[in-house]
Design an enzyme around this catalytic site. Structure first.
Site, PDB file in Angstrom:
ATOM      1  N   SER A   1       0.833  -1.193   0.000  1.00 51.42           N
ATOM      2  CA  SER A   1       0.000   0.000   0.000  1.00 51.42           C
ATOM      3  C   SER A   1       0.876   1.255   0.000  1.00 51.42           C
ATOM      4  O   SER A   1       1.956   1.259   0.597  1.00 51.42           O
ATOM      5  CB  SER A   1      -0.887  -0.011   1.246  1.00 51.42           C
ATOM      6  OG  SER A   1      -1.998   0.833   1.078  1.00 51.42           O
TER       7      SER A   1
ATOM      8  N   CYS B   1       3.363   7.099   3.049  1.00 52.32           N
ATOM      9  CA  CYS B   1       4.231   8.270   3.028  1.00 52.32           C
ATOM     10  C   CYS B   1       5.448   8.062   3.925  1.00 52.32           C
ATOM     11  O   CYS B   1       5.326   7.578   5.050  1.00 52.32           O
ATOM     12  CB  CYS B   1       3.467   9.499   3.480  1.00 52.32           C
ATOM     13  SG  CYS B   1       2.254  10.070   2.277  1.00 52.32           S
TER      14      CYS B   1
ATOM     15  N   GLN C   1       1.598   6.323  -6.996  1.00 48.72           N
ATOM     16  CA  GLN C   1       0.361   7.002  -6.636  1.00 48.72           C
ATOM     17  C   GLN C   1       0.538   8.508  -6.847  1.00 48.72           C
ATOM     18  O   GLN C   1       1.437   9.122  -6.262  1.00 48.72           O
ATOM     19  CB  GLN C   1      -0.009   6.718  -5.182  1.00 48.72           C
ATOM     20  CG  GLN C   1      -1.386   7.280  -4.800  1.00 48.72           C
ATOM     21  CD  GLN C   1      -1.706   7.111  -3.329  1.00 48.72           C
ATOM     22  OE1 GLN C   1      -1.035   7.711  -2.487  1.00 48.72           O
ATOM     23  NE2 GLN C   1      -2.711   6.310  -3.022  1.00 48.72           N
TER      24      GLN C   1
ATOM     25  N   TYR D   1      -7.823  14.238   0.926  1.00 50.72           N
ATOM     26  CA  TYR D   1      -6.996  15.060   0.072  1.00 50.72           C
ATOM     27  C   TYR D   1      -7.850  15.637  -1.066  1.00 50.72           C
ATOM     28  O   TYR D   1      -9.059  15.425  -1.115  1.00 50.72           O
ATOM     29  CB  TYR D   1      -5.786  14.264  -0.411  1.00 50.72           C
ATOM     30  CG  TYR D   1      -4.914  13.819   0.742  1.00 50.72           C
ATOM     31  CD1 TYR D   1      -4.437  14.747   1.671  1.00 50.72           C
ATOM     32  CD2 TYR D   1      -4.587  12.475   0.948  1.00 50.72           C
ATOM     33  CE1 TYR D   1      -3.655  14.358   2.753  1.00 50.72           C
ATOM     34  CE2 TYR D   1      -3.809  12.079   2.032  1.00 50.72           C
ATOM     35  CZ  TYR D   1      -3.350  13.026   2.926  1.00 50.72           C
ATOM     36  OH  TYR D   1      -2.595  12.647   4.009  1.00 50.72           O
TER      37      TYR D   1
ATOM     38  N   ARG E   1      -7.660   5.265  -5.811  1.00 54.16           N
ATOM     39  CA  ARG E   1      -7.907   4.993  -4.390  1.00 54.16           C
ATOM     40  C   ARG E   1      -9.026   5.912  -3.914  1.00 54.16           C
ATOM     41  O   ARG E   1      -8.977   7.124  -4.120  1.00 54.16           O
ATOM     42  CB  ARG E   1      -6.656   5.203  -3.543  1.00 54.16           C
ATOM     43  CG  ARG E   1      -6.945   5.123  -2.032  1.00 54.16           C
ATOM     44  CD  ARG E   1      -5.726   4.885  -1.185  1.00 54.16           C
ATOM     45  NE  ARG E   1      -5.420   3.461  -1.092  1.00 54.16           N
ATOM     46  CZ  ARG E   1      -4.639   2.921  -0.151  1.00 54.16           C
ATOM     47  NH1 ARG E   1      -4.085   3.686   0.780  1.00 54.16           N
ATOM     48  NH2 ARG E   1      -4.400   1.641  -0.137  1.00 54.16           N
TER      49      ARG E   1
ATOM     50  N   LEU F   1      -6.062  -2.838   8.343  1.00 52.40           N
ATOM     51  CA  LEU F   1      -5.862  -3.798   9.438  1.00 52.40           C
ATOM     52  C   LEU F   1      -5.939  -5.240   8.945  1.00 52.40           C
ATOM     53  O   LEU F   1      -6.561  -6.094   9.562  1.00 52.40           O
ATOM     54  CB  LEU F   1      -6.869  -3.546  10.562  1.00 52.40           C
ATOM     55  CG  LEU F   1      -6.755  -2.191  11.270  1.00 52.40           C
ATOM     56  CD1 LEU F   1      -7.740  -2.103  12.419  1.00 52.40           C
ATOM     57  CD2 LEU F   1      -5.337  -1.935  11.774  1.00 52.40           C
TER      58      LEU F   1
ATOM     59  N   ARG G   1       0.945  -1.461   7.279  1.00 49.03           N
ATOM     60  CA  ARG G   1       1.804  -1.533   8.461  1.00 49.03           C
ATOM     61  C   ARG G   1       2.442  -2.907   8.641  1.00 49.03           C
ATOM     62  O   ARG G   1       3.563  -2.995   9.153  1.00 49.03           O
ATOM     63  CB  ARG G   1       1.006  -1.138   9.703  1.00 49.03           C
ATOM     64  CG  ARG G   1       0.551   0.309   9.638  1.00 49.03           C
ATOM     65  CD  ARG G   1      -0.225   0.746  10.859  1.00 49.03           C
ATOM     66  NE  ARG G   1      -0.798   2.072  10.638  1.00 49.03           N
ATOM     67  CZ  ARG G   1      -1.468   2.761  11.535  1.00 49.03           C
ATOM     68  NH1 ARG G   1      -1.671   2.245  12.737  1.00 49.03           N
ATOM     69  NH2 ARG G   1      -1.953   3.954  11.253  1.00 49.03           N
TER      70      ARG G   1
END
Length: 359
Positions: free
Chosen positions: A29, A32, A106, A187, A235, A306, A329
């Site tokens: 994914s 940043c 992206q 955004y 996205r 998650l 993550r």
């Protein structure tokens, strides 16, 4: 849709997306790193993204890469608004491809969430003497305690569209194989979609068709520089998580339009446009949104949020909820998660030749 909803393949099976064949359905994914200088990616980005390619992912996405200087979240954001940035990305994209992964970028514009410090310095809006600039937005409505943005006029909107197109052209020259347009997380493009941040009374505000006009114009402009069958993803945030905001019903309709506009994949996240919202966080909490968009808009989707275990990801595919699984993550914690997942599922991802002695 690129894959049959009645025949779901393994997490480690190939997936066809436009002209691109991914070696498996594990995607890195966009995350940043806030480590670029003047928008130029560097050795950190090479090692960070390259290690995930060596780790076995099928698709390695860059972080949100700004299409203009004013479109950065922070001064540390990567960009692709000039040729120096594109040249630096070329080295990184080449390495990713050389490890058997697909290289995706992206493209992003931070909108009213621009001009902030990096997270480990607090992430607060920049002071004037620290390089702050005026954020841009559909309407002059600030995000929480962020700086008041300037509402885009028609010339500003046309510049945004042109910036996305120019960035797509540079992405192609840099050797990327997939482009994702960032229209999520509060955004700029998400700000136009949501009636909570878009209070315009012109052709870019009001109805769903009007609020989606900028995103669809960006898709059209990018497609001219990134022609089919090159894969194009968008996205989205499926919901603002508050009554009266952007929601899954509107998102499904948007996905139908985007499919007709030439989009191949909807990468489904949520939230980010309204501060202090209580989101029901739980493993896979966003997956039902990806499932509904896949089913009702008849377009390939990516699930994210998650997702931390191989069996969890495999079950998402088994149910037909998504075509790709995006890990964030978990891949920060373990760049070699895809190889671990393969072992847990009784499969194997071929290691680099340099590592064969360990297998």
């Amino acid at each position: 849709m690129s894959s049959s909803s009645t025949s779901i393949s393994s997490l480690l099976s190939p997936f066809q997306l436009g002209s691109l064949t991914l070696r498996n359905r594990i995607a890195v994914s966009p995350m940043c790193e806030y480590s670029a200088v003047d928008g130029v990616p560097n050795d950190w980005h090479l090692v960070h993204l390259g290690s995930r390619a060596v780790g076995g992912a099928g698709l390695v996405m860059t972080e949100a890469s700004a299409v203009s200087a004013e479109g950065r979240i922070s001064l540390g954001d990567a960009g692709i608004w000039n040729d120096a940035q594109a040249a630096a990305w070329q080295r990184i994209a080449s390495f990713i491809r050389g490890q058997g992964a697909a290289a995706g970028i992206q493209l992003a514009h931070a909108g009213r969430k621009a001009s902030t410090d990096v997270p480990w310095h607090g992430g607060k809006p920049l002071a004037a003497d620290a390089g702050a600039w005026t954020p841009l937005a559909p309407s002059a409505i600030a995000f929480d305690q962020y700086a008041m943005p300037k509402a885009l006029d028609d010339a500003g909107i046309q510049k945004v569209i042109a910036d996305f197109a120019a960035s797509a052209r540079r992405a192609r020259a840099a050797g990327f194989e997939l482009i994702e347009i960032h229209a999520a997380h509060g955004y700029l493009l998400h700000e136009f979609l949501s009636p909570l941040s878009n209070r315009r009374d012109d052709e870019y505000g009001g109805s769903l068709e009007n609020r989606a006009r900028l995103l669809r114009a960006v898709v059209e402009a990018v497609r001219k520089e990134w022609p089919m069958p090159r894969p194009l993803s968008v996205r989205v945030s499926a919901t603002d998580w508050v009554p009266g905001g952007w929601d899954i019903d509107e998102c499904v309709e948007l996905a139908r339009w985007l499919k007709r506009d030439g989009v191949d994949l909807i990468d489904v996240s949520s939230g980010g446009n309204v501060p202090h919202v209580k989101i029901p966080l739980a493993p896979g909490y966003q997956v039902p949104f990806a499932a509904r968009i896949r089913r009702e808009a008849d377009i390939a989707t990516g699930a994210v949020g998650l997702i931390t275990a191989s069996q969890q990801a495999q079950e998402i595919l088994d149910r037909g909820d998504a075509d790709l699984v995006f890990f964030a993550r978990e891949l920060l914690r373990d760049p070699y998660f895809p190889r671990r997942a393969a072992k847990e599922l009784g499969l194997e991802i071929k290691p680099p030749d340099q590592y064969l002695r360990a297998w």
